[in-house]
Design a protein around this motif. Structure first.
Motif, PDB file in Angstrom:
ATOM      1  N   SER A   1      37.410  41.902  44.925  1.00  0.00           N
ATOM      2  CA  SER A   1      36.803  41.211  43.948  1.00  0.00           C
ATOM      3  C   SER A   1      37.858  40.572  43.073  1.00  0.00           C
ATOM      4  O   SER A   1      39.059  41.251  42.913  1.00  0.00           O
ATOM      5  CB  SER A   1      35.905  42.035  42.932  1.00  0.00           C
ATOM      6  N   TYR A   2      37.498  39.605  42.375  1.00  0.00           N
ATOM      7  CA  TYR A   2      38.579  38.863  41.643  1.00  0.00           C
ATOM      8  C   TYR A   2      38.868  39.282  40.389  1.00  0.00           C
ATOM      9  O   TYR A   2      40.016  39.123  39.778  1.00  0.00           O
ATOM     10  CB  TYR A   2      37.929  37.113  41.149  1.00  0.00           C
ATOM     11  N   TYR A   3      38.125  40.313  40.073  1.00  0.00           N
ATOM     12  CA  TYR A   3      38.371  41.062  38.798  1.00  0.00           C
ATOM     13  C   TYR A   3      39.764  41.993  39.206  1.00  0.00           C
ATOM     14  O   TYR A   3      40.651  42.041  38.329  1.00  0.00           O
ATOM     15  CB  TYR A   3      37.338  42.135  38.396  1.00  0.00           C
ATOM     16  N   ASN A   4      39.655  42.938  40.434  1.00  0.00           N
ATOM     17  CA  ASN A   4      40.843  43.397  40.822  1.00  0.00           C
ATOM     18  C   ASN A   4      42.026  42.466  41.111  1.00  0.00           C
ATOM     19  O   ASN A   4      43.169  42.650  40.955  1.00  0.00           O
ATOM     20  CB  ASN A   4      40.404  44.252  41.891  1.00  0.00           C
ATOM     21  N   LEU A   5      41.549  41.394  41.553  1.00  0.00           N
ATOM     22  CA  LEU A   5      42.762  40.394  42.012  1.00  0.00           C
ATOM     23  C   LEU A   5      43.471  40.029  40.726  1.00  0.00           C
ATOM     24  O   LEU A   5      44.689  39.649  40.825  1.00  0.00           O
ATOM     25  CB  LEU A   5      42.274  38.906  42.700  1.00  0.00           C
ATOM     26  N   ALA A   6      42.688  39.619  39.603  1.00  0.00           N
ATOM     27  CA  ALA A   6      43.220  39.298  38.628  1.00  0.00           C
ATOM     28  C   ALA A   6      44.278  40.270  38.052  1.00  0.00           C
ATOM     29  O   ALA A   6      45.565  39.972  37.521  1.00  0.00           O
ATOM     30  CB  ALA A   6      42.299  39.047  37.276  1.00  0.00           C
ATOM     31  N   LYS A   7      43.878  41.672  38.170  1.00  0.00           N
ATOM     32  CA  LYS A   7      45.067  42.636  37.628  1.00  0.00           C
ATOM     33  C   LYS A   7      46.125  42.842  38.550  1.00  0.00           C
ATOM     34  O   LYS A   7      47.248  42.786  38.114  1.00  0.00           O
ATOM     35  CB  LYS A   7      44.303  43.968  37.610  1.00  0.00           C
ATOM     36  N   LYS A   8      45.910  42.467  39.834  1.00  0.00           N
ATOM     37  CA  LYS A   8      46.996  42.484  40.938  1.00  0.00           C
ATOM     38  C   LYS A   8      48.048  41.334  40.864  1.00  0.00           C
ATOM     39  O   LYS A   8      49.272  41.613  40.727  1.00  0.00           O
ATOM     40  CB  LYS A   8      46.346  42.333  42.150  1.00  0.00           C
ATOM     41  N   ILE A   9      47.576  40.124  40.256  1.00  0.00           N
ATOM     42  CA  ILE A   9      48.440  39.136  39.800  1.00  0.00           C
ATOM     43  C   ILE A   9      48.853  38.738  38.742  1.00  0.00           C
ATOM     44  O   ILE A   9      49.784  38.059  38.463  1.00  0.00           O
ATOM     45  CB  ILE A   9      47.818  37.706  40.595  1.00  0.00           C
ATOM     46  N   GLY A  10      48.519  39.888  37.754  1.00  0.00           N
ATOM     47  CA  GLY A  10      48.756  39.651  36.327  1.00  0.00           C
ATOM     48  C   GLY A  10      48.219  38.654  35.452  1.00  0.00           C
ATOM     49  O   GLY A  10      48.958  38.027  34.593  1.00  0.00           O
ATOM     50  N   ALA A  11      47.256  38.182  35.997  1.00  0.00           N
ATOM     51  CA  ALA A  11      46.405  37.323  35.135  1.00  0.00           C
ATOM     52  C   ALA A  11      45.451  38.092  34.112  1.00  0.00           C
ATOM     53  O   ALA A  11      44.612  38.903  34.671  1.00  0.00           O
ATOM     54  CB  ALA A  11      45.403  36.297  36.184  1.00  0.00           C
ATOM     55  N   THR A  12      45.548  37.707  32.964  1.00  0.00           N
ATOM     56  CA  THR A  12      44.795  38.174  31.761  1.00  0.00           C
ATOM     57  C   THR A  12      43.421  37.453  31.593  1.00  0.00           C
ATOM     58  O   THR A  12      43.499  36.056  31.498  1.00  0.00           O
ATOM     59  CB  THR A  12      45.590  38.506  30.651  1.00  0.00           C
ATOM     60  N   ILE A  13      42.563  38.083  31.618  1.00  0.00           N
ATOM     61  CA  ILE A  13      40.982  37.343  31.132  1.00  0.00           C
ATOM     62  C   ILE A  13      40.826  37.868  29.990  1.00  0.00           C
ATOM     63  O   ILE A  13      41.216  38.781  29.247  1.00  0.00           O
ATOM     64  CB  ILE A  13      40.201  37.966  32.451  1.00  0.00           C
ATOM     65  N   ARG A  14      39.597  37.000  29.261  1.00  0.00           N
ATOM     66  CA  ARG A  14      39.257  37.040  27.882  1.00  0.00           C
ATOM     67  C   ARG A  14      38.799  38.444  27.429  1.00  0.00           C
ATOM     68  O   ARG A  14      39.248  38.796  26.628  1.00  0.00           O
ATOM     69  CB  ARG A  14      38.060  36.078  27.688  1.00  0.00           C
ATOM     70  N   ILE A  15      38.006  39.161  28.275  1.00  0.00           N
ATOM     71  CA  ILE A  15      37.686  40.254  28.081  1.00  0.00           C
ATOM     72  C   ILE A  15      38.865  41.290  27.726  1.00  0.00           C
ATOM     73  O   ILE A  15      38.872  42.163  26.784  1.00  0.00           O
ATOM     74  CB  ILE A  15      36.469  41.173  28.803  1.00  0.00           C
ATOM     75  N   ASP A  16      39.871  41.302  28.329  1.00  0.00           N
ATOM     76  CA  ASP A  16      41.048  41.983  28.045  1.00  0.00           C
ATOM     77  C   ASP A  16      41.882  41.686  26.953  1.00  0.00           C
ATOM     78  O   ASP A  16      42.237  42.529  26.146  1.00  0.00           O
ATOM     79  CB  ASP A  16      42.168  41.901  29.285  1.00  0.00           C
ATOM     80  N   VAL A  17      41.736  40.282  26.312  1.00  0.00           N
ATOM     81  CA  VAL A  17      42.428  39.905  25.147  1.00  0.00           C
ATOM     82  C   VAL A  17      41.380  40.617  24.112  1.00  0.00           C
ATOM     83  O   VAL A  17      41.831  41.073  23.172  1.00  0.00           O
ATOM     84  CB  VAL A  17      42.356  38.594  25.262  1.00  0.00           C
ATOM     85  N   VAL A  18      40.015  40.537  24.140  1.00  0.00           N
ATOM     86  CA  VAL A  18      39.085  41.126  23.186  1.00  0.00           C
ATOM     87  C   VAL A  18      39.270  42.520  23.076  1.00  0.00           C
ATOM     88  O   VAL A  18      39.468  42.982  21.971  1.00  0.00           O
ATOM     89  CB  VAL A  18      37.742  40.754  23.484  1.00  0.00           C
ATOM     90  N   ALA A  19      39.573  43.199  24.186  1.00  0.00           N
ATOM     91  CA  ALA A  19      39.815  44.571  24.021  1.00  0.00           C
ATOM     92  C   ALA A  19      41.009  45.105  23.308  1.00  0.00           C
ATOM     93  O   ALA A  19      41.267  45.813  22.519  1.00  0.00           O
ATOM     94  CB  ALA A  19      39.888  45.311  25.538  1.00  0.00           C
ATOM     95  N   ASP A  20      42.103  44.341  23.637  1.00  0.00           N
ATOM     96  CA  ASP A  20      43.447  44.478  22.895  1.00  0.00           C
ATOM     97  C   ASP A  20      43.140  44.110  21.529  1.00  0.00           C
ATOM     98  O   ASP A  20      43.910  44.789  20.732  1.00  0.00           O
ATOM     99  CB  ASP A  20      44.486  43.575  23.554  1.00  0.00           C
ATOM    100  N   ALA A  21      42.438  43.157  21.274  1.00  0.00           N
ATOM    101  CA  ALA A  21      42.207  42.697  19.892  1.00  0.00           C
ATOM    102  C   ALA A  21      41.651  43.705  19.077  1.00  0.00           C
ATOM    103  O   ALA A  21      42.144  44.000  17.680  1.00  0.00           O
ATOM    104  CB  ALA A  21      41.487  41.274  19.679  1.00  0.00           C
TER     105      ALA A  21
END
Length: 446
Positions: A209-229
């Motif tokens: 899935s693209y969710y795991n793909l995003a992690k694999k290629i180092g692409a940050t998604i908005r929910i990651d930013v919210v969690a970090d915030a």
């Protein structure tokens, strides 16, 4: 007889006699001025000491303030007389340090405001006025100080984690996802900027899935930013507290899975901000059973109703027993839910052989008002819903109410508790700014 007459008529010694008679009142008057002047100087110094004692009695780290934090309501605060008296005497020097002074200190709490009153009296020995029979002078005075206790706040973080939060967090991340999905999956989902989190109905995660793909290629998604915030905000909250346990935090998302999109508890209300910071690791994108699953899991009505049920009570924030409840909503303001009671044009989406009602509309302010009517405040961090004029679906279903999206989010918020940030801008900085604005706002005490 003649000599006696001459004596009474003789004026030669009158000046000396008159001087003798006037000397006592003259000295007494001059002495009175000196004694009163000295008394006035001493009183001014004592007033200064009383001012310092009044302030010191309700200083942030004083015992009176600590005890006031524990009071459920108004009342008198038990003050350690030795503490305030030592502050009073610490301001005295010279002859004042040995001067016997009576000090009375009272501290009372009303509507979250501490008021201290310091009264003093001292008896001074006179120097010249003793000639007039006045052996001492009493000086007295009073000083007051007020301190508004810190606001005790309960934050209920309500975080949109629905599929729309799977978009790349920055233009660079969007480009990474599109480049990595240029060929799509089985001819579908080409050139996709969304990192969909695919988990089958049986609970098996799609490793492709693209969710795991995003992690694999180092692409940050908005929910990651919210969690970090949110995690970073816990550090800010901890550093901002002026007293222990001033802030209590909890965090919730719209749900873990599209198959059961109910309010998900990331962390229940706690004053352990460090622990909540660690719990943000559980904030993830809502999973869906397939890439083509109907994107209708953003039910603001259900989320606001659910968070309202979590809030058992709210107060004025005057003490640990009277906390002010604040909902901290983070989202893009567009509802997309499977329900027919829609205030905008209703469409349908296909799920297998079924045609399901699909309601897309801006956040319904009525649900916000229901919460605010209880005395709960709502802070809104609106992550701008960006127009997609080249997208046919957007033009048909979203564009007609695009202007209402920020307007409704602003109306949802308590006055002054609204902040907008582009999804590609600093969400963490915006969240921090809004939080500081909330905690620094003056508290209404009546």
């Amino acid at each position: 007889m003649h000599q006696m007459t001459r004596f009474w008529k003789d004026r030669g010694g009158n000046f000396g006699v008159m001087t003798a008679f006037l000397l006592v009142p003259l000295i007494g008057t001059a002495g009175m001025a000196l004694d009163f002047g000295h008394a006035l100087t001493v009183k001014q110094q004592l007033v200064g000491a009383a001012d310092a004692a009044a302030v010191g009695a309700i200083a942030e780290k004083s015992k009176a303030v600590a005890q006031a934090m524990q009071l459920p309501g108004d009342g008198s605060v038990a003050l350690d007389p030795a503490e305030a008296r030592s502050i009073f005497l610490g301001q005295m020097f010279g002859e004042l340090s040995t001067l016997p002074v009576n000090v009375d200190i009272e501290v009372a709490k009303s509507n979250g405001i501490l008021t201290s009153r310091v009264s003093f009296s001292a008896t001074l020995r006179t120097t010249f006025m003793t000639i007039l029979g006045k052996d001492d002078i009493t000086v007295s005075g009073q000083a007051t100080a007020q301190y508004q206790t810190p606001s005790f706040l309960d934050f209920y973080m309500l975080l949109d984690n629905t599929p729309s939060m799977g978009v790349g967090a920055t233009p660079v991340d969007v480009a990474k996802l599109r480049a990595a999905t240029i060929n799509g999956r089985n001819g579908k989902d080409k050139d996709c900027a969304f990192a969909c989190h695919v988990v089958s109905e049986s609970g098996v995660e799609d490793k492709d899935s693209y969710y795991n793909l995003a992690k694999k290629i180092g692409a940050t998604i908005r929910i990651d930013v919210v969690a970090d915030a949110v995690a970073a905000l816990m550090t800010t909250a901890k550093d901002t507290q002026t007293v222990n346990n001033q802030f209590r935090m909890s965090a919730y998302t719209f749900g873990r899975s599209a198959l059961d999109a109910n309010l998900y508890t990331v962390a229940t209300p706690t004053t352990d901000l460090e622990a909540l910071g660690k719990a943000t690791e559980n904030i993830g994108l809502m999973s869906i059973p397939s890439h083509d699953y109907p994107n209708n899991q953003t039910d603001y009505n259900a989320a606001l109703t659910g968070i309202d049920e979590k809030i058992k009570s709210t107060g004025l924030g005057t003490s640990t027993a009277d906390r002010q409840a604040i909902v901290f909503l983070v989202g893009d303001g567009v509802g997309d839910a499977q329900r027919s009671n829609c205030k905008k044009k209703l469409t349908h989406t296909k799920k297998g052989s079924e045609q399901l009602p699909r309601c897309m509309e801006p956040v319904d302010v009525e649900y916000c008002n229901d919460i605010k009517l209880r005395g709960v405040k709502i802070a809104v961090l609106y992550t701008t819903y960006l127009p997609l004029p080249e997208n046919g679906f957007y033009n048909t279903w979203i564009a007609p109410f695009q202007p209402s999206i920020p307007n409704n989010m602003r109306a949802c918020a308590t006055e002054g508790y609204y902040f907008e940030v582009s999804p590609t801008e600093g969400i963490a900085a915006a969240m921090n700014t809004l939080f500081r604005k909330i905690v620094s706002a003056p508290r209404i005490t009546s």
